[in-house]
Design a protein around this motif. Sequence first.
Motif, PDB file in Angstrom:
ATOM      1  N   LEU A 136       0.831  -1.211   0.000  1.00  0.00           N
ATOM      2  CA  LEU A 136       0.000   0.000   0.000  1.00  0.00           C
ATOM      3  C   LEU A 136       0.860   1.253   0.000  1.00  0.00           C
ATOM      4  O   LEU A 136       0.537   2.252  -0.651  1.00  0.00           O
ATOM      5  CB  LEU A 136      -0.943  -0.018   1.199  1.00  0.00           C
ATOM      6  CG  LEU A 136      -2.082  -1.049   1.137  1.00  0.00           C
ATOM      7  CD1 LEU A 136      -2.844  -1.077   2.455  1.00  0.00           C
ATOM      8  CD2 LEU A 136      -3.028  -0.728  -0.017  1.00  0.00           C
ATOM      9  N   ALA A 137       1.968   1.197   0.745  1.00  0.00           N
ATOM     10  CA  ALA A 137       2.867   2.353   0.772  1.00  0.00           C
ATOM     11  C   ALA A 137       3.469   2.601  -0.612  1.00  0.00           C
ATOM     12  O   ALA A 137       3.593   3.748  -1.050  1.00  0.00           O
ATOM     13  CB  ALA A 137       3.978   2.119   1.798  1.00  0.00           C
ATOM     14  N   CYS A 186      -1.753  -0.080 -10.398  1.00  0.00           N
ATOM     15  CA  CYS A 186      -2.452   1.187 -10.136  1.00  0.00           C
ATOM     16  C   CYS A 186      -3.330   1.564 -11.319  1.00  0.00           C
ATOM     17  O   CYS A 186      -4.500   1.942 -11.139  1.00  0.00           O
ATOM     18  CB  CYS A 186      -1.442   2.296  -9.861  1.00  0.00           C
ATOM     19  SG  CYS A 186      -0.559   2.131  -8.304  1.00  0.00           S
ATOM     20  N   LEU A 227       2.091   1.686  -3.443  1.00  0.00           N
ATOM     21  CA  LEU A 227       1.018   2.180  -4.296  1.00  0.00           C
ATOM     22  C   LEU A 227       0.846   3.689  -4.137  1.00  0.00           C
ATOM     23  O   LEU A 227       0.668   4.413  -5.109  1.00  0.00           O
ATOM     24  CB  LEU A 227      -0.297   1.476  -3.951  1.00  0.00           C
ATOM     25  CG  LEU A 227      -0.544   0.118  -4.596  1.00  0.00           C
ATOM     26  CD1 LEU A 227      -1.887  -0.441  -4.152  1.00  0.00           C
ATOM     27  CD2 LEU A 227      -0.518   0.225  -6.110  1.00  0.00           C
ATOM     28  N   ARG A 228       0.902   4.136  -2.895  1.00  0.00           N
ATOM     29  CA  ARG A 228       0.798   5.577  -2.661  1.00  0.00           C
ATOM     30  C   ARG A 228       1.961   6.301  -3.320  1.00  0.00           C
ATOM     31  O   ARG A 228       1.791   7.375  -3.900  1.00  0.00           O
ATOM     32  CB  ARG A 228       0.759   5.865  -1.164  1.00  0.00           C
ATOM     33  CG  ARG A 228      -0.550   5.499  -0.487  1.00  0.00           C
ATOM     34  CD  ARG A 228      -0.645   6.090   0.895  1.00  0.00           C
ATOM     35  NE  ARG A 228       0.355   5.517   1.792  1.00  0.00           N
ATOM     36  CZ  ARG A 228       0.144   4.453   2.562  1.00  0.00           C
ATOM     37  NH1 ARG A 228      -1.045   3.842   2.531  1.00  0.00           N
ATOM     38  NH2 ARG A 228       1.091   3.986   3.348  1.00  0.00           N
ATOM     39  N   GLU A 229       3.151   5.696  -3.234  1.00  0.00           N
ATOM     40  CA  GLU A 229       4.323   6.301  -3.869  1.00  0.00           C
ATOM     41  C   GLU A 229       4.144   6.387  -5.377  1.00  0.00           C
ATOM     42  O   GLU A 229       4.444   7.418  -6.002  1.00  0.00           O
ATOM     43  CB  GLU A 229       5.564   5.478  -3.525  1.00  0.00           C
ATOM     44  CG  GLU A 229       6.848   5.993  -4.171  1.00  0.00           C
ATOM     45  CD  GLU A 229       8.039   5.082  -3.916  1.00  0.00           C
ATOM     46  OE1 GLU A 229       9.080   5.269  -4.551  1.00  0.00           O
ATOM     47  OE2 GLU A 229       7.901   4.161  -3.074  1.00  0.00           O
ATOM     48  N   ARG A 236       0.650  10.786 -12.160  1.00  0.00           N
ATOM     49  CA  ARG A 236      -0.496  11.674 -11.935  1.00  0.00           C
ATOM     50  C   ARG A 236      -0.888  12.407 -13.215  1.00  0.00           C
ATOM     51  O   ARG A 236      -2.073  12.571 -13.514  1.00  0.00           O
ATOM     52  CB  ARG A 236      -0.179  12.666 -10.819  1.00  0.00           C
ATOM     53  CG  ARG A 236      -0.053  12.022  -9.447  1.00  0.00           C
ATOM     54  CD  ARG A 236       0.446  13.019  -8.413  1.00  0.00           C
ATOM     55  NE  ARG A 236      -0.542  14.059  -8.184  1.00  0.00           N
ATOM     56  CZ  ARG A 236      -1.518  13.974  -7.284  1.00  0.00           C
ATOM     57  NH1 ARG A 236      -1.634  12.877  -6.550  1.00  0.00           N
ATOM     58  NH2 ARG A 236      -2.360  14.965  -7.103  1.00  0.00           N
ATOM     59  N   MET A 245       1.296   6.427  -7.062  1.00  0.00           N
ATOM     60  CA  MET A 245       0.215   7.333  -7.421  1.00  0.00           C
ATOM     61  C   MET A 245       0.572   8.794  -7.165  1.00  0.00           C
ATOM     62  O   MET A 245      -0.094   9.686  -7.692  1.00  0.00           O
ATOM     63  CB  MET A 245      -1.053   6.949  -6.665  1.00  0.00           C
ATOM     64  CG  MET A 245      -1.568   5.565  -7.043  1.00  0.00           C
ATOM     65  SD  MET A 245      -3.066   5.062  -6.177  1.00  0.00           S
ATOM     66  CE  MET A 245      -4.284   6.070  -7.014  1.00  0.00           C
ATOM     67  N   ARG A 246       1.621   9.024  -6.386  1.00  0.00           N
ATOM     68  CA  ARG A 246       2.083  10.397  -6.168  1.00  0.00           C
ATOM     69  C   ARG A 246       3.160  10.813  -7.161  1.00  0.00           C
ATOM     70  O   ARG A 246       3.555  11.971  -7.193  1.00  0.00           O
ATOM     71  CB  ARG A 246       2.634  10.530  -4.741  1.00  0.00           C
ATOM     72  CG  ARG A 246       1.553  10.488  -3.668  1.00  0.00           C
ATOM     73  CD  ARG A 246       2.164  10.426  -2.289  1.00  0.00           C
ATOM     74  NE  ARG A 246       1.139  10.362  -1.254  1.00  0.00           N
ATOM     75  CZ  ARG A 246       1.390  10.086   0.030  1.00  0.00           C
ATOM     76  NH1 ARG A 246       2.647   9.833   0.410  1.00  0.00           N
ATOM     77  NH2 ARG A 246       0.412  10.054   0.903  1.00  0.00           N
TER      78      ARG A 246
END
Length: 430
Positions: free
Chosen positions: A204-205, A347, A207-209, A217, A211-212
Motif C-alpha cells: 500500500l505504501a 495502479c 502504491l501511494r508512492e 499523476r 500514485m504520487r
Amino acid sequence: MSGRAVFLLVFLPFALGHYLSSLIRTVNATLAPQLMAALALTPGQLGLLTSAFFLAFALAQLPVGMALDRWGPARVQPPMLLLAALGALAFSGGHDFAQLLVARALIGLGLGGCFMSAVKALATWVAPARLPSVQGYLIAAGGLGAASATLPVRLALQYTDWRGLFVGLAAAAVGIGLLIRVLAPAAPPASIRPAAATAPSAALAVLREVMRHPAFREVARLVLVPHMVFFGIQGLWISRWLTDVAGYTEQGVAYLLYLAMAAVIFGAIAVGMLTEWAGRRGIEPIRVAAAGVALFVLVQLGFVLNWRPSYQLLSVLFTLIGTITGIEYAIVAQSLPATLTGRGATCLNLLIFLGAFAVQAGFGLLVGCWQPNVLQQYPAQAYQVAFAVLVLLQLRGLLLFARGRWGREAQSGKIEHQSGSPATSSSITP
C-alpha cells in the motif's frame, strides 16, 4: 535472450493470455441479444452483468500486482487462468441472472492478471526504448481477441450455443495457462522484490508512492477517464447503439463490430510506432496522448450529435482512435523503476477497471431511463445524453492537462527570460 527467444518464450504466451482476456471481456457485445432473450434483461441488468467482469478484474489488481513483483509473471499467471476456466464453466451452466453474474465476476477475477503479467514480463525482458512499440503489439493482440469476439463468435454460434462457447473458452484458458507454465522463463532476481517489500502494508505504501509520482499523476489525469470510456463502451454499448439507433440487424452489427475491433489491431501498432517516431523528434509521449484523447472526444461528439451521414464510420473510429489510451502503460513503465512496473500497471488497472465498471453499468442505467419501443430498442436521445455525460467527464482532463502544460511552459519561459536579461544588458553596456 535473443529477440526470437523473447518473442517465442515471453511475448507469445503472455500475448495469448491477453488475447483471451480481451475476447471474453467483449464477447457479451455479440451475445447480448441471446442473453437478453434468455434472461429477459433490462439495459441496466445487461450492463451490470457485463461490467461484473470489470469490477472483479479491478479487485484482483492489488493482490496480483504484489504477487507479480514477488514471484514474477511465469509463476503467477497459470493458476489465475485456471480460475478463469472455472468461471467460464460456471457461466456455461448458469440458469439465472444471479448465477451468471457470479460466474462472470469469477472470470474477471481469473483474468485480472493477463495484461499486467504481460506488461511485467515485457518490461523485464525488452529494452526500454522498444517498449512502446512492443506494448503496441501486445495491445494489438488484445484487439485481435476483441475482433474474435464478433464475427468468429457469431460463426461459432451456428454450431453451438453460448453455453458451448463458454466451455470452449474454459478449455482455451487451461491450454494457455499450461503454455505459460512450460515456456515462460523465471523472472531474474533484479526484477523481484523480497517478501517484506511485498507485504500488504508495504504494498500500500508503494502504491501511494506510485500514485504520487508526477508522471503517473499527469498521465492518469489526462488518459484515465478516456481509457475507462473506451473499455466500458466498446465492450458492450457500441453494439447496442448500432442496433437501437443505427437500426442494423444482428448480422450487420457483428460485421461492423468485427471491423471496429480489427481497427484496434492497426490502431495499437500505429500508436506504438507513432510514439517512437515522435520520441526521436523530441516530442514527449504525453503530448501524443493528449492529441489522441482530443480526437477520441471529437469522435464521441459524433454520437452526441447523432451524426447520421456515417454511423458505420463512427463505430469504427471509436475503437481505432480509442487505442491511444493504451499509451499510458508505456509512459508509466518508462517512468518507474523496473521493480515497480508490476505495481505501476496495478495502479492503472485498478483505476481503469473500476472506472470501466462504473461507465458500463452507469451507461445502461442512463439509457434505461427512456422507454423502449415494441422491439425493445431505446431511442437515440437516450444514447445522446449518455454519451454527452462521458464527453464532459473527459473534457475536464484535457483542460487540466492543457492548463498545467501552458502554465509550466510560461513559467519556464519567464525564468529563461529573467536569466538571460543580465547577459543581454552587459553585452550592450560600454
